[in-house]
Write a protein that holds these residues in place. Structure first.
Motif, PDB file in Angstrom:
ATOM      1  N   ALA A 435       0.859  -1.190   0.000  1.00  0.00           N
ATOM      2  CA  ALA A 435       0.000   0.000   0.000  1.00  0.00           C
ATOM      3  C   ALA A 435       0.890   1.232   0.000  1.00  0.00           C
ATOM      4  O   ALA A 435       2.052   1.189   0.438  1.00  0.00           O
ATOM      5  N   ARG A 436       0.347   2.333  -0.508  1.00  0.00           N
ATOM      6  CA  ARG A 436       1.103   3.588  -0.554  1.00  0.00           C
ATOM      7  C   ARG A 436       0.178   4.733  -0.173  1.00  0.00           C
ATOM      8  O   ARG A 436      -0.984   4.784  -0.610  1.00  0.00           O
ATOM      9  N   ALA A 508      -0.207   2.945   6.539  1.00  0.00           N
ATOM     10  CA  ALA A 508      -1.217   2.167   5.807  1.00  0.00           C
ATOM     11  C   ALA A 508      -0.702   0.755   5.605  1.00  0.00           C
ATOM     12  O   ALA A 508       0.513   0.507   5.597  1.00  0.00           O
ATOM     13  N   ARG A 509      -1.633  -0.169   5.472  1.00  0.00           N
ATOM     14  CA  ARG A 509      -1.273  -1.551   5.136  1.00  0.00           C
ATOM     15  C   ARG A 509      -2.419  -2.160   4.335  1.00  0.00           C
ATOM     16  O   ARG A 509      -3.581  -1.784   4.504  1.00  0.00           O
ATOM     17  N   ALA A 510      -2.072  -3.092   3.448  1.00  0.00           N
ATOM     18  CA  ALA A 510      -3.074  -3.709   2.566  1.00  0.00           C
ATOM     19  C   ALA A 510      -3.175  -5.196   2.849  1.00  0.00           C
ATOM     20  O   ALA A 510      -2.225  -5.830   3.328  1.00  0.00           O
ATOM     21  N   TRP A 533       5.634  -1.100   6.067  1.00  0.00           N
ATOM     22  CA  TRP A 533       4.465  -0.224   6.030  1.00  0.00           C
ATOM     23  C   TRP A 533       4.885   1.185   5.641  1.00  0.00           C
ATOM     24  O   TRP A 533       5.853   1.737   6.181  1.00  0.00           O
ATOM     25  N   PRO A 534       4.152   1.828   4.714  1.00  0.00           N
ATOM     26  CA  PRO A 534       4.453   3.226   4.387  1.00  0.00           C
ATOM     27  C   PRO A 534       4.028   4.125   5.534  1.00  0.00           C
ATOM     28  O   PRO A 534       3.035   3.855   6.217  1.00  0.00           O
ATOM     29  N   SER A 535       4.769   5.193   5.749  1.00  0.00           N
ATOM     30  CA  SER A 535       4.462   6.123   6.831  1.00  0.00           C
ATOM     31  C   SER A 535       4.813   7.536   6.384  1.00  0.00           C
ATOM     32  O   SER A 535       5.891   7.768   5.828  1.00  0.00           O
ATOM     33  N   VAL A 536       3.880   8.470   6.603  1.00  0.00           N
ATOM     34  CA  VAL A 536       4.148   9.868   6.275  1.00  0.00           C
ATOM     35  C   VAL A 536       3.960  10.711   7.528  1.00  0.00           C
ATOM     36  O   VAL A 536       3.067  10.445   8.345  1.00  0.00           O
TER      37      VAL A 536
END
Length: 541
Positions: A435-436, A508-510, A533-536
């Motif tokens: 996920a992004r 986020a995670r898918a 996991w992507p993190s912003v």
């Protein structure tokens, strides 16, 4: 009264200049750079009559790519993204300029050593050219002629420099030329800079002329524009109206051709005439098959939306895109060739020497792996593989997405190694669930209250069934999924966040169609793709 013991003219000249000369080493370095420019420019001009891979810049650059260790490749892609080749050209230019400076100084101080240095560099360039795929012995001619021209230019630039100081190593056969500089240091300097300027301008004209001549001789762009793609025997499935995330700023569900990422090993984009293109299918088959481009145009082609992903894509990376492809199913081609028992891999080769190892069963199942000739309703762009490339759903590009493909060898993983496998990457490259977060961007500042969060997720051939969002260390909350076009395309999502002031982290995670949730374990792209996991980070004001 006449001096009874006059000193020879040359002795006076050399002694005076030896005490008055300033900065000759810097001028010698400049002479080396100008001479190197002559090598490249003359080779570029003559190379217009040969293959593009016969020019020194592309040959040296391609050789550098071939021997680039994986960690450096990852660094280049992570730092420069799709501008990695531009960065390579800049780096090469600086390296060539530095080496040219050294050779210029060496030639000034010891001409014989300078000649040997130039000849050695010429040998390296020729070797780089001759090791390119699809290059014959005659393609070394531009590099050989360019090296000779550079050596001549260097010699002519050295003459006024030798006139600037006492130089006992000056070759005897140019002693007369040195004597001509007796007019003084100013004359020698003026002659040097005049010669260097004229030579540099001539080199620029030659290089530009070579590019223009090469473009005039090449009609690939015109042939592509004139090509009319046939209607598919099976059109792409209708795309649901709700595939695009409602959050403004989320990447477009369908990636335009000019925005589609490009990562490959081709420093010089291969230019293949469609009338000359052939695909050979051989190896462990009962019947060798050869296809022409016309064979593809006459075949029953299919259309399909497919998301492609580069194995070098980091977590939250942009090296992924979704397009509509038109092509011939590879399973149909393999059915004609009839692979023999024991074969488990197809080694595909590009005209530029790149190769990829694709599991045989992947190319024979119903996932619509194809020999693509069209992209988003137009012929393939040249930089994306024109006239023919492979598109294989579910696998990273380094084991499947061969551009400018000309050869399919049915073989075994135990017997053959592909380009990146030989460099430490995995043999098989199934795409990981990912996920992004596209919106908000990392380090963005947003007002407190309702904040739209959105992004994209992919797990080609398995599909995306759920995306969850976490704010800081809070609970995972399920996001709203956009419509799914198919399991071989990405899927977008959205989430409304009630943001409070402060610095926050959005993750986020898918979860894919098999029920597997994206892992939080961080992994680098080597050897089989990144994970985590992507993190912003977002500042809420």
């Amino acid at each position: 009264m006449t001096n009874p013991c006059p000193r020879p003219l040359r002795t006076i000249h050399m002694t005076n200049l030896g005490t008055r000369a300033k900065g000759p080493t810097m001028m010698a370095a400049l002479a080396g750079v100008v001479s190197a420019a002559v090598v490249l420019a003359v080779a570029e001009l003559i190379g217009a009559f040969f293959t593009a891979r016969a020019t020194p810049v592309f040959a040296l650059g391609s050789t550098f790519i071939d021997f680039t260790p994986s960690w450096m490749k990852d660094f280049a892609i992570a730092t420069f993204g799709t501008n990695d080749k531009a960065a390579l050209f800049v780096g090469m230019g600086l390296t060539i300029a530095l080496l040219a400076c050294v050779l210029g100084v060496v030639a000034y101080r010891k001409w014989a050593l300078g000649v040997l240095g130039v000849l050695f560099m010429g040998v390296v360039i020729v070797a780089s050219v001759l090791t390119r795929a699809g290059v014959g012995p005659a393609d070394a001619i531009p590099s050989v002629v360019g090296t000779i021209a550079g050596l001549v230019a260097l010699r002519r630039l050295m003459v006024p420099l030798w006139g600037l100081k006492a130089w006992p190593e000056a070759p005897a056969d140019i002693a007369a030329d040195v004597e001509d500089q007796v007019g003084g240091i100013g004359t020698s300097r003026r002659r040097f800079f005049a010669a260097a300027g004229i030579t540099a301008v001539a080199a620029g004209i030659a290089a530009t002329g070579g590019r223009l001549l090469g473009a005039a001789r090449n009609n690939i762009a015109q042939a592509r524009e004139a090509l009319r793609l046939p209607a598919p025997a099976r059109a792409a499935a209708a795309v649901p109206s709700g595939v695009q995330s409602p959050v403004a700023g989320v990447t477009s569900w369908l990636t335009p051709n000019n925005e589609f990422y490009r990562i490959d090993t081709a420093l010089s984009v291969p230019e293949i005439n469609i009338d000359d293109w052939e695909l050979r299918v051989h190896g462990m088959v009962e019947q060798e098959v050869t296809l022409t481009f016309q064979d593809l145009l006459d075949a029953d082609l299919i259309e399909s939306h497919v998301t492609l992903t580069c194995v070098s894509n980091p977590v939250s990376g942009k090296l992924v895109g979704n397009a509509k492809w038109l092509g011939l199913p590879i399973r149909d081609v393999l059915a004609r060739a009839k692979p023999k028992e024991g074969a488990d891999m197809v080694l595909s080769r590009s005209i530029d020497g790149f190769s990829a190892s694709t599991p045989l069963e992947v190319l024979q199942d119903d996932r619509d792996a194809m020999l693509a000739i069209g992209m988003n309703d137009e012929p393939l762009p040249v930089e994306h593989g024109f006239p023919v490339r492979m598109v294989v759903p579910g696998l990273y590009g380094f084991v499947s997405a061969t551009k400018w493909v000309v050869d399919l060898e049915v073989t075994r993983f135990a017997d053959s190694k592909a380009y990146w496998t030989e460099r430490g990457w995995s043999e098989r490259g199934p795409i990981k669930t990912m996920a992004r977060v596209d919106v908000p961007a990392s380090f963005a500042k947003v007002p407190a209250g309702k904040v739209a969060v959105g992004g994209t997720a992919w797990a080609q051939t398995r599909g995306i069934t759920k995306v969850e969002v976490q704010i800081d260390d809070g609970d995972w909350v399920e996001a709203t999924l956009s419509d799914e076009a198919s399991v071989i395309t990405w899927r977008q999502w959205s989430y409304e966040w009630d943001a409070t002031p402060g610095i926050h982290y959005v993750k986020a995670r898918a979860t894919d169609g098999t029920g597997e949730t994206q892992t939080d374990k961080r992994a680098d792209p080597v050897p089989d793709g990144a994970s985590g996991w992507p993190s912003v980070m977002v500042t809420v004001e």
